[in-house]
Design an enzyme around this catalytic site. Structure first.
Site, PDB file in Angstrom:
ATOM      1  N   SER A 411       0.830  -1.212   0.000  1.00  0.00           N
ATOM      2  CA  SER A 411       0.000   0.000   0.000  1.00  0.00           C
ATOM      3  C   SER A 411       0.859   1.255   0.000  1.00  0.00           C
ATOM      4  O   SER A 411       0.400   2.315  -0.408  1.00  0.00           O
ATOM      5  CB  SER A 411      -0.854   0.071   1.261  1.00  0.00           C
ATOM      6  OG  SER A 411      -1.386  -1.155   1.601  1.00  0.00           O
ATOM      7  N   HIS A 432      -2.115  -2.856  -6.586  1.00  0.00           N
ATOM      8  CA  HIS A 432      -2.669  -2.476  -5.280  1.00  0.00           C
ATOM      9  C   HIS A 432      -4.172  -2.713  -5.281  1.00  0.00           C
ATOM     10  O   HIS A 432      -4.947  -1.915  -5.827  1.00  0.00           O
ATOM     11  CB  HIS A 432      -2.332  -1.010  -4.983  1.00  0.00           C
ATOM     12  CG  HIS A 432      -2.787  -0.572  -3.632  1.00  0.00           C
ATOM     13  ND1 HIS A 432      -3.413   0.627  -3.396  1.00  0.00           N
ATOM     14  CD2 HIS A 432      -2.725  -1.190  -2.430  1.00  0.00           C
ATOM     15  CE1 HIS A 432      -3.708   0.730  -2.116  1.00  0.00           C
ATOM     16  NE2 HIS A 432      -3.298  -0.369  -1.512  1.00  0.00           N
ATOM     17  N   GLU A 444      -5.163  -0.334  -8.402  1.00  0.00           N
ATOM     18  CA  GLU A 444      -4.119   0.595  -8.852  1.00  0.00           C
ATOM     19  C   GLU A 444      -2.954  -0.233  -9.400  1.00  0.00           C
ATOM     20  O   GLU A 444      -2.446  -1.123  -8.711  1.00  0.00           O
ATOM     21  CB  GLU A 444      -3.637   1.471  -7.691  1.00  0.00           C
ATOM     22  CG  GLU A 444      -4.638   2.557  -7.303  1.00  0.00           C
ATOM     23  CD  GLU A 444      -4.186   3.386  -6.101  1.00  0.00           C
ATOM     24  OE1 GLU A 444      -4.503   4.583  -6.057  1.00  0.00           O
ATOM     25  OE2 GLU A 444      -3.535   2.841  -5.181  1.00  0.00           O
ATOM     26  N   ASN A 482      -4.672   6.444  -1.503  1.00  0.00           N
ATOM     27  CA  ASN A 482      -4.373   6.627  -0.082  1.00  0.00           C
ATOM     28  C   ASN A 482      -3.624   7.925   0.198  1.00  0.00           C
ATOM     29  O   ASN A 482      -3.733   8.479   1.287  1.00  0.00           O
ATOM     30  CB  ASN A 482      -3.582   5.421   0.453  1.00  0.00           C
ATOM     31  CG  ASN A 482      -4.506   4.224   0.642  1.00  0.00           C
ATOM     32  OD1 ASN A 482      -5.730   4.373   0.655  1.00  0.00           O
ATOM     33  ND2 ASN A 482      -3.941   3.044   0.775  1.00  0.00           N
TER      34      ASN A 482
HETATM   35  P1  NAI Z   1      -2.066 -10.194   6.596  1.00  0.00           P
HETATM   36  O1  NAI Z   1      -1.187 -10.052   7.782  1.00  0.00           O
HETATM   37  O2  NAI Z   1      -3.504 -10.418   6.788  1.00  0.00           O
HETATM   38  O3  NAI Z   1      -1.511 -11.405   5.699  1.00  0.00           O
HETATM   39  C1  NAI Z   1      -0.153 -11.593   5.376  1.00  0.00           C
HETATM   40  C2  NAI Z   1       0.098 -13.087   5.181  1.00  0.00           C
HETATM   41  O4  NAI Z   1       1.412 -13.248   4.678  1.00  0.00           O
HETATM   42  C3  NAI Z   1       0.026 -13.879   6.473  1.00  0.00           C
HETATM   43  O5  NAI Z   1      -0.895 -14.939   6.303  1.00  0.00           O
HETATM   44  C4  NAI Z   1       1.429 -14.409   6.658  1.00  0.00           C
HETATM   45  O6  NAI Z   1       1.469 -15.721   7.236  1.00  0.00           O
HETATM   46  C5  NAI Z   1       1.962 -14.430   5.249  1.00  0.00           C
HETATM   47  N1  NAI Z   1       3.411 -14.394   5.153  1.00  0.00           N
HETATM   48  C6  NAI Z   1       4.282 -13.711   5.928  1.00  0.00           C
HETATM   49  N2  NAI Z   1       5.536 -13.926   5.490  1.00  0.00           N
HETATM   50  C7  NAI Z   1       5.454 -14.768   4.428  1.00  0.00           C
HETATM   51  C8  NAI Z   1       6.409 -15.349   3.563  1.00  0.00           C
HETATM   52  N3  NAI Z   1       7.706 -15.097   3.712  1.00  0.00           N
HETATM   53  N4  NAI Z   1       5.988 -16.171   2.604  1.00  0.00           N
HETATM   54  C9  NAI Z   1       4.673 -16.443   2.445  1.00  0.00           C
HETATM   55  N5  NAI Z   1       3.721 -15.916   3.260  1.00  0.00           N
HETATM   56  C10 NAI Z   1       4.116 -15.064   4.218  1.00  0.00           C
HETATM   57  O7  NAI Z   1      -1.788  -8.917   5.705  1.00  0.00           O
HETATM   58  P2  NAI Z   1      -2.782  -8.183   4.703  1.00  0.00           P
HETATM   59  O8  NAI Z   1      -3.644  -7.248   5.432  1.00  0.00           O
HETATM   60  O9  NAI Z   1      -3.381  -9.193   3.814  1.00  0.00           O
HETATM   61  O10 NAI Z   1      -1.766  -7.267   3.877  1.00  0.00           O
HETATM   62  C11 NAI Z   1      -0.883  -7.809   2.928  1.00  0.00           C
HETATM   63  C12 NAI Z   1      -0.347  -6.710   2.056  1.00  0.00           C
HETATM   64  O11 NAI Z   1      -1.441  -6.077   1.393  1.00  0.00           O
HETATM   65  C13 NAI Z   1       0.395  -5.601   2.793  1.00  0.00           C
HETATM   66  O12 NAI Z   1       1.440  -5.148   1.989  1.00  0.00           O
HETATM   67  C14 NAI Z   1      -0.649  -4.519   2.954  1.00  0.00           C
HETATM   68  O13 NAI Z   1      -0.097  -3.225   3.061  1.00  0.00           O
HETATM   69  C15 NAI Z   1      -1.395  -4.671   1.641  1.00  0.00           C
HETATM   70  N6  NAI Z   1      -2.760  -4.167   1.650  1.00  0.00           N
HETATM   71  C16 NAI Z   1      -3.577  -4.400   2.722  1.00  0.00           C
HETATM   72  C17 NAI Z   1      -4.886  -3.921   2.714  1.00  0.00           C
HETATM   73  C18 NAI Z   1      -5.814  -4.210   3.864  1.00  0.00           C
HETATM   74  O14 NAI Z   1      -6.867  -3.562   3.949  1.00  0.00           O
HETATM   75  N7  NAI Z   1      -5.506  -5.163   4.710  1.00  0.00           N
HETATM   76  C19 NAI Z   1      -5.419  -3.133   1.565  1.00  0.00           C
HETATM   77  C20 NAI Z   1      -4.486  -3.023   0.463  1.00  0.00           C
HETATM   78  C21 NAI Z   1      -3.203  -3.511   0.539  1.00  0.00           C
END
Ligand code: NAI
Ligand code: 3HC
Length: 697
Positions: A411, A432, A444, A482
């Site tokens: 993000s 994104h 995006e 954002n």
């Molecule tokens: P999350 O914490 O819910 O999920 C991340 C997942 O990645 C976890 O299940 C974790 O076990 C896994 N993980 C960690 N290290 C890993 C690795 N080395 N190899 C494989 N899997 C691994 O995070 P979320 O919220 O889904 O965010 C993910 C990305 O998306 C971030 O960059 C965030 O900024 C972006 N994002 C999030 C939004 C939101 O509303 N949550 C909206 C738009 C983008």
């Protein structure tokens, strides 16, 4: 090629509309069609006429670009569409419409004026004018209710949604056929020609019984509209005329209402939005012959909130997905969420169980990054930490096949720095997604300094393939959406410091048209995410003025809906928000502590400061060339942030307010509370001085 291709099949003339790309009924096509109709009528060897279009599109209706001139513009230049429909309806030789593909708006009105309609397997019929702030203006509100009854007609016209040929058949709108529509239409034209007698529209006033039924159905439909928009009210009025008045009067009433709506601010904004959505798909300076790579399998790395949603987007579009997570329990949770989402869709009747099963089966799971090896596109969605993302990309680089596109869902981080961890930065882009990823239409697409044209073109094509509106952005913290949202929230917080309360701010902006006010959005997204960003900002930009208020809430563990409390309180698992007197007291106490004497703030000021914060930052993004064009910024806000389409978007709204006015207000705000937060965009200032519109730059 002329816009009408004429041929004959023995005694039937076939008139095929051939005006690329979508048989828009511009003046040239209307004239040519009318001329071809007259010629067929005068040709003694012709007994019947078939009107048809292409395989993909019968006709997309009136040429929307002709609406710009309003009631005196090209849309009404003779022959106008209503006259072409009347000529078809009153043709002494029967005319049958043979429909495949999209048959929309004026296109369906042409078909309604014919004496018979044959619809093939791919036919999609709709009167979508409401989505442009209009009503059908070439007879649709009069001929459709006469053909299928008021209840079904008003439902189609008010929703604007398409029906398929089977539904059209059931409603009596068209005969659904398998195989060649032309063959069936030709045969029908011959059968109709065999019957003598007038074919003109039945212009008589409806019987007393039909009027009674019509009034009841219309009354029900009107009662369901809580606060009818002008277009909705006009549709009700026009459909009422269809059973209360003779056809000719009904058509005149419809045309008057159409002309009135054409001039409304809402209709102009919605038409701007129509073209903006399509312009967003175009990447400036991309060579025409750029090779778009095929994407049939997508690997998603990280099965958390975003990863699981992205995998569903892929499967929903009929592509194969492999969902990868290094933590087995996280992978399980992700798969369970997918399972639950599909189960709920089946329970709600939105998806058949067979379709749900097929989508589930399209997603396979893996605990190893090696599983990216067969993917054409890899989307990384691991937590927001640069080092982690770089190490994931370095490993993905080792396993991904040559030519695969490597994308990050970050993000805020520098996609270029992430791509630099690979041996192929040209193949790296940002994708994104917005949360929930399988629902939100916005995507995006982030281009780094090193992203290749092919990678960008493929990412944009992928967005379209999965049904998203892709908008190109260059790298910056927060990209388009954002980065602007941060300035919007900054003003919302300052308004609390000065005298407003969260519910007042949200209510003012929601009444103006925003789907949700900023505090409701922050509670939905999770206060902890914004908190982490603010902490980073405090280190990176210590001089940036900001309110401590949201931090105070986070320090109390109030992270929004997920903790049952944020700016509001959320009780009993429902999503309904309740004003929390504790928060109001905290807001008032905060003002006291920072020495601000609270004042009454008007709703107008709330809307103006928040929306102009979006406008100013949007103009800065344009100036920095982060966004390609103002209309792209508006696409982002309509599709990702609940900005009302009837106001076009922040940049269009600024144009409508008058840029000189906008600049004068920003100058005033910059003299007010925490005025240093307003850094007037030089582009905005110069556009105002030169009398330009942002959306025309
Ligand atoms: P999350 O914490 O819910 O999920 C991340 C997942 O990645 C976890 O299940 C974790 O076990 C896994 N993980 C960690 N290290 C890993 C690795 N080395 N190899 C494989 N899997 C691994 O995070 P979320 O919220 O889904 O965010 C993910 C990305 O998306 C971030 O960059 C965030 O900024 C972006 N994002 C999030 C939004 C939101 O509303 N949550 C909206 C738009 C983008
Ligand atoms: N007028 C002018 N241009 C139109 C148009 C229309 N009605 N419909 C589509 N276009 C243009 C698009 O702007 C686009 O142009 P671009 O390539 O320069 O960007 C091009 O045609 C292709 O359109 P899409 O990218 O949308 O192509 P798709 O294949 O995805 O979709 C479609 C085709 C389903 C026909 C879709 O374009 C569509 O839904 N069109 C609009 C239909 C509509 O709203 N019709 C009602 C018009 S109002 C009316 O008829 C009033 C009457 O009642 C008097």
């Amino acid at each position: 090629m002329p816009p009408i291709d004429r041929s004959t099949s023995a005694d039937v003339a076939v008139l095929r509309m051939a005006r690329p790309p979508v048989n828009g009924l511009d003046r040239a096509l209307r004239s040519e069609l009318l001329g071809a109709l007259h010629a067929a009528q005068q040709d003694a060897s012709v007994r019947g006429i078939v009107l048809t279009g292409g395989d993909r599109v019968f006709s997309a209706g009136a040429d929307i670009s002709e609406f710009a001139g309003g009631a005196s513009g090209a849309a009404f230049a003779e022959p106008w569409l209503g006259a072409v429909c009347t000529a078809l309806a009153s043709s002494p030789k029967p005319v049958v419409a043979a429909i495949e593909g999209a048959c929309l708006g004026g296109g369906l009105e042409l078909a309604l004026a014919c004496h018979g309609r044959i619809a093939g397997r791919t036919a999609r019929l709709a009167l979508p004018e409401i989505k442009l702030g209009l009503l059908p203006g070439a007879g649709g509100t009069q001929r459709l209710p006469r053909l299928i009854g008021v209840e079904a007609a008003v439902s189609m016209i008010l929703s604007g949604d398409a029906i398929d040929s089977v539904r059209a058949d059931a409603l009596g709108l068209a005969t659904a056929v398998a195989g060649s529509v032309l063959e069936h239409a030709t045969a029908l034209a011959r059968r109709l020609a065999a019957h003598s007698g007038s074919r003109a529209d039945d212009g008589a006033v409806a019987t007393a019984r039909t009027r009674e039924l019509g009034a009841a159905a219309l009354g029900d439909a009107a009662a369901r509209l809580r606060r009818p928009s002008r277009a909705q009210a006009a549709i009700i009025e026009a459909v009422r005329a269809s059973f209360e008045r003779p056809l000719e009067d009904g058509l005149a009433c419809e045309r008057r209402l159409f002309e009135e709506l054409l001039g409304t601010a809402e209709a102009r904004a919605l038409q701007y939005a129509f073209f903006g959505d399509r312009a967003a798909g175009r990447v400036d300076a991309l060579p025409r012959d750029v090779a778009v790579r095929r994407v049939s399998e997508v690997a998603v790395v990280g099965a958390g909130t975003m990863g699981a949603g992205i995998a569903m987007c892929v499967a929903n579009a009929g592509l194969a997905a492999v969902l990868i997570d290094s933590a087995p329990e996280a992978l399980d949770r992700g798969l369970q969420r997918i399972e639950q989402t599909y189960r709920t869709a089946v329970q709600k009747g939105k998806l058949s169980s067979g379709e749900a099963e097929a989508r589930r089966a399209a997603i396979r799971a893996s605990g190893s990054l090696e599983a990216v090896c067969t993917a054409d596109l890899v989307v990384e969605a691991v937590p927001e930490a640069l080092d982690l993302k770089r190490s994931v990309f370095a490993e993905v680089d080792r396993h991904a096949k040559p030519g695969a596109i490597l994308a990050s869902n970050t993000s805020t981080l520098d996609v270029g720095a992430i791509g630099a961890a690979t041996s192929r930065p040209g193949d790296v882009v940002g994708l994104h997604f917005f949360s929930p990823a399988h629902v939100m239409r916005l995507l995006e697409v982030v281009r780094t300094e090193r992203s290749s044209d092919a990678a960008v073109a493929t990412a944009m094509a992928f967005a379209r393939a999965i049904g998203k509106v892709g908008v190109l952005a260059r790298v910056c913290d927060g990209f388009i959406g954002n980065r602007m949202f941060e300035e919007y929230c900054r003003q919302a917080f300052f308004l609390l410091d000065e005298g407003a309360l969260p519910a007042q701010v949200d209510h003012a902006l929601e009444s103006w048209g925003m789907a949700m006010g900023p505090f409701a959005v922050l509670d939905l997204a999770g206060g902890d995410i914004a908190w982490a960003i603010r902490q980073r900002r405090a280190r990176e930009q210590p001089d940036q003025p900001y309110s401590r208020l949201p931090d105070l809430l986070c320090e109390l563990g109030r992270f929004g809906q997920k903790t049952g409390a944020g700016f509001y309180r959320y009780d009993g698992g429902t999503r309904g928000r309740a004003v929390d007197p504790e928060v109001d007291a905290l807001v008032v106490e905060h003002s006291r502590r920072i020495g601000v004497e609270r004042r009454t703030i008007s709703d107008d000021e709330i809307v103006s400061r928040c929306v102009l914060a979006l406008v100013n930052e949007g103009a800065r993004l344009l100036d920095e060339r982060i966004a390609q064009r103002a209309s792209d910024i508006d696409v982002v806000y309509r599709n990702g942030y609940g900005f009302p389409a009837t106001r076009g978007g922040p940049m269009y709204a600024a144009d409508e307010m008058g840029l000189a006015n906008v600049v004068a207000k920003i100058a005033r705000y910059s003299q007010g509370y925490r005025g240093a937060s307003w850094r007037l965009s030089t582009l905005l200032e110069s556009a105002a001085r030169l009398g330009q519109r942002l959306s025309a730059l």
